[in-house]
Design an enzyme around this catalytic site. Structure first.
Site, mmCIF file in Angstrom:
data_model
loop_
_atom_site.group_PDB
_atom_site.id
_atom_site.type_symbol
_atom_site.label_atom_id
_atom_site.label_comp_id
_atom_site.label_asym_id
_atom_site.label_seq_id
_atom_site.Cartn_x
_atom_site.Cartn_y
_atom_site.Cartn_z
ATOM 1 N N CYS A 113 0.815 -1.225 0.000
ATOM 2 C CA CYS A 113 0.000 0.000 0.000
ATOM 3 C C CYS A 113 0.845 1.270 0.000
ATOM 4 O O CYS A 113 0.316 2.362 -0.220
ATOM 5 C CB CYS A 113 -0.948 0.003 1.195
ATOM 6 S SG CYS A 113 -2.115 -1.347 1.126
ATOM 7 N N HIS A 252 -3.164 7.098 2.967
ATOM 8 C CA HIS A 252 -3.586 5.794 2.437
ATOM 9 C C HIS A 252 -4.967 5.490 3.025
ATOM 10 O O HIS A 252 -5.220 5.721 4.202
ATOM 11 C CB HIS A 252 -2.584 4.712 2.846
ATOM 12 C CG HIS A 252 -3.054 3.337 2.505
ATOM 13 N ND1 HIS A 252 -3.496 3.016 1.250
ATOM 14 C CD2 HIS A 252 -3.178 2.213 3.250
ATOM 15 C CE1 HIS A 252 -3.868 1.747 1.237
ATOM 16 N NE2 HIS A 252 -3.689 1.237 2.440
ATOM 17 N N ASN A 282 -9.931 -0.116 0.137
ATOM 18 C CA ASN A 282 -8.471 -0.029 0.108
ATOM 19 C C ASN A 282 -7.992 -0.531 -1.258
ATOM 20 O O ASN A 282 -8.087 -1.717 -1.547
ATOM 21 C CB ASN A 282 -7.911 -0.890 1.249
ATOM 22 C CG ASN A 282 -6.394 -0.875 1.320
ATOM 23 O OD1 ASN A 282 -5.718 -0.407 0.409
ATOM 24 N ND2 ASN A 282 -5.857 -1.425 2.399
HETATM 25 N N1 ACO Z 1 -18.391 -8.660 9.094
HETATM 26 C C1 ACO Z 1 -18.833 -8.964 10.318
HETATM 27 N N2 ACO Z 1 -18.021 -9.349 11.319
HETATM 28 C C2 ACO Z 1 -16.698 -9.402 11.042
HETATM 29 C C3 ACO Z 1 -16.166 -9.086 9.766
HETATM 30 C C4 ACO Z 1 -17.082 -8.713 8.776
HETATM 31 N N3 ACO Z 1 -16.684 -8.379 7.534
HETATM 32 N N4 ACO Z 1 -14.828 -9.218 9.810
HETATM 33 C C5 ACO Z 1 -14.507 -9.605 11.048
HETATM 34 N N5 ACO Z 1 -15.638 -9.730 11.801
HETATM 35 C C6 ACO Z 1 -15.777 -10.134 13.192
HETATM 36 C C7 ACO Z 1 -14.569 -10.896 13.690
HETATM 37 O O1 ACO Z 1 -14.681 -12.256 13.364
HETATM 38 C C8 ACO Z 1 -14.669 -10.652 15.174
HETATM 39 O O2 ACO Z 1 -15.640 -11.530 15.719
HETATM 40 P P1 ACO Z 1 -15.413 -12.204 17.161
HETATM 41 O O3 ACO Z 1 -15.327 -11.065 18.123
HETATM 42 O O4 ACO Z 1 -16.607 -13.052 17.315
HETATM 43 O O5 ACO Z 1 -14.117 -12.942 17.027
HETATM 44 C C9 ACO Z 1 -15.248 -9.243 15.288
HETATM 45 O O6 ACO Z 1 -15.831 -8.959 13.996
HETATM 46 C C10 ACO Z 1 -14.210 -8.190 15.572
HETATM 47 O O7 ACO Z 1 -13.112 -8.390 14.694
HETATM 48 P P2 ACO Z 1 -11.821 -7.526 14.806
HETATM 49 O O8 ACO Z 1 -10.750 -8.082 13.924
HETATM 50 O O9 ACO Z 1 -11.491 -7.317 16.247
HETATM 51 O O10 ACO Z 1 -12.362 -6.148 14.220
HETATM 52 P P3 ACO Z 1 -11.620 -4.778 14.178
HETATM 53 O O11 ACO Z 1 -12.410 -3.767 14.864
HETATM 54 O O12 ACO Z 1 -10.163 -4.876 14.544
HETATM 55 O O13 ACO Z 1 -11.672 -4.439 12.624
HETATM 56 C C11 ACO Z 1 -10.319 -4.493 10.657
HETATM 57 C C12 ACO Z 1 -11.067 -5.303 11.699
HETATM 58 C C13 ACO Z 1 -11.293 -3.629 9.895
HETATM 59 C C14 ACO Z 1 -9.631 -5.455 9.687
HETATM 60 C C15 ACO Z 1 -9.269 -3.587 11.343
HETATM 61 O O14 ACO Z 1 -8.533 -4.318 12.274
HETATM 62 C C16 ACO Z 1 -8.323 -2.939 10.367
HETATM 63 O O15 ACO Z 1 -8.708 -2.128 9.542
HETATM 64 N N6 ACO Z 1 -7.006 -3.249 10.447
HETATM 65 C C17 ACO Z 1 -6.033 -2.731 9.551
HETATM 66 C C18 ACO Z 1 -6.044 -3.534 8.296
HETATM 67 C C19 ACO Z 1 -5.209 -2.900 7.220
HETATM 68 O O16 ACO Z 1 -4.925 -1.728 7.253
HETATM 69 N N7 ACO Z 1 -4.865 -3.723 6.243
HETATM 70 C C20 ACO Z 1 -4.184 -3.262 5.101
HETATM 71 C C21 ACO Z 1 -2.731 -3.076 5.369
HETATM 72 S S1 ACO Z 1 -2.093 -2.212 4.083
HETATM 73 C C22 ACO Z 1 -1.476 -3.165 2.787
HETATM 74 O O17 ACO Z 1 -0.315 -3.162 2.542
HETATM 75 C C23 ACO Z 1 -2.407 -3.960 1.926
#
Ligand code: ACO
Length: 327
Positions: A113, A252, A282
């Site tokens: 990214c 980003h 993203n």
């Molecule tokens: N819909 C519904 N529920 C979901 C979904 C979904 N799409 N995805 C995950 N959940 C659930 C999980 O299973 C979890 O359930 P549980 O509590 O029963 O285990 C719950 O939601 C909470 O999940 P978390 O992972 O704790 O959710 P969080 O608030 O951390 O959000 C997210 C997740 C959006 C991925 C966040 O952590 C994030 O944005 N992280 C950064 C990711 C990122 O930037 N990635 C790209 C890097 S850049 C690159 O180089 C490509």
């Protein structure tokens, strides 16, 4: 020291949209979860016959159309991508052929990214040394090909698209500072499992499912916030400007909550951040340049404005630039 700046921008987003309502039919998720956790409303997906190089070519032609530089006068092409058409030839060589930039040498950069800013800073050095007069810098990614559409943890986050910039010496403004930061210790936080790298350790490997993304979202979140905030602060210090002088920050677009936390940590009001994550999700390397293109087109960024670009990605890699807008 030569002033080097962006003299034109372009972008291409595939037509097909996948909305949160569409995803509700594909995995156990909801519009409410996706909106509150990420800020994403819809994302674009390339057509089956649309490769990353096709996205890159369309964004390039848009940028060149907005520029005084002709295809045949481009001297360097760099494409930032982690989803090339194949391991080789480079997407940059495919773009070079497609647009008829016969004079240019061309290569790809891999920085997930953060790729666009890594590519832009690389291109700037070639212009600064006098090796080339100009450069076409492109970011193009097609995550729809590496996302597991049954994995709700990742499939809701990403989209396809491309952005491009023409770089050249400028009379006023230009890129005032560059910051590039890498931390390979964080590599296990996000990677792609494919036929090329699968090992018995990859418990999730299922025949017919490759490739797919392993992502430790919460850990990445914790690295992305200080990564982008500190990169902006460092870039401002290097440029010798105060944070108050920054008219607009183009970050980003990974998650609206990450952007809010970056704003708080960097000490810059979120109102000054340009955000279009709701429309595209993203789009990896292309996120920041597509957002920059839309910020300029919409009049959010004007000639003479000092702006910040800041990115973070798998690697781990972060980058930031301060740019004084030249047109
Ligand atoms: N819909 C519904 N529920 C979901 C979904 C979904 N799409 N995805 C995950 N959940 C659930 C999980 O299973 C979890 O359930 P549980 O509590 O029963 O285990 C719950 O939601 C909470 O999940 P978390 O992972 O704790 O959710 P969080 O608030 O951390 O959000 C997210 C997740 C959006 C991925 C966040 O952590 C994030 O944005 N992280 C950064 C990711 C990122 O930037 N990635 C790209 C890097 S850049 C690159 O180089 C490509």
């Amino acid at each position: 020291m030569k002033r080097i700046g962006i003299i034109a921008l372009g972008r291409y987003l595939p037509e097909q949209k996948i909305t949160n309502a569409d995803l509700e039919k594909m995995v156990e998720t909801s519009d409410e979860w996706i909106m509150t956790r990420t800020g994403i409303r819809e994302r674009r997906v390339a057509a089956v016959d649309e490769k990353t190089s096709d996205l890159a070519v369309k964004a390039s032609l848009d940028a060149l159309n907005n520029s005084s530089v002709k295809e045949e006068d481009i001297e360097l092409i760099i494409v930032a991508t982690v989803t090339p058409d194949g391991p080789f030839p480079s997407v940059a060589c495919l773009v070079q052929k497609a647009i008829g930039a016969k004079k240019a040498f061309a290569f790809d950069v891999s920085a997930a990214c953060s790729g666009f800013l890594y590519a832009m800073t690389t291109a700037k050095q070639f212009i600064a040394t006098g090796m080339v007069k100009n450069a076409l810098v492109i970011a193009a990614d097609r995550f729809s090909t590496i996302v597991d559409w049954k994995d709700r943890n990742t499939c809701v986050l990403f989209g396809d698209g491309a952005g491009a910039a023409v770089l050249a010496p400028v009379a006023e403004g230009g890129i005032l500072s560059d910051v590039l930061v890498s931390d390979g210790e964080g590599a296990p936080l996000m990677y792609v499992v494919s036929e090329m790298n699968r090992t018995p350790r990859d418990q999730n490997v299922v025949e017919g499912k490759l490739p797919f993304i392993i992502m430790h979202g919460q850990d990445l979140f914790k690295h992305a916030v200080p990564g982008m905030a500190e990169a902006v602060n460092m870039a401002a210090e290097k440029a010798g400007i105060s944070l108050d002088e920054i008219v607009c920050v183009v970050p980003h677009q990974a998650n609206d909550r990450i952007i809010a936390s970056v704003a708080k940590r960097a000490g810059i009001d979120k109102e000054r951040f340009f955000i279009n994550i709701d429309k595209y999700g993203n789009i990896s390397a292309a996120s920041v340049v597509v957002a920059l293109c839309e910020a300029v087109e919409s009049g959010r960024i004007k000639k003479g404005d000092k702006i910040a670009l800041t990115v973070f990605g798998a690697g781990l890699v972060a980058a930031a630039n301060i740019v004084e807008w030249s047109y």
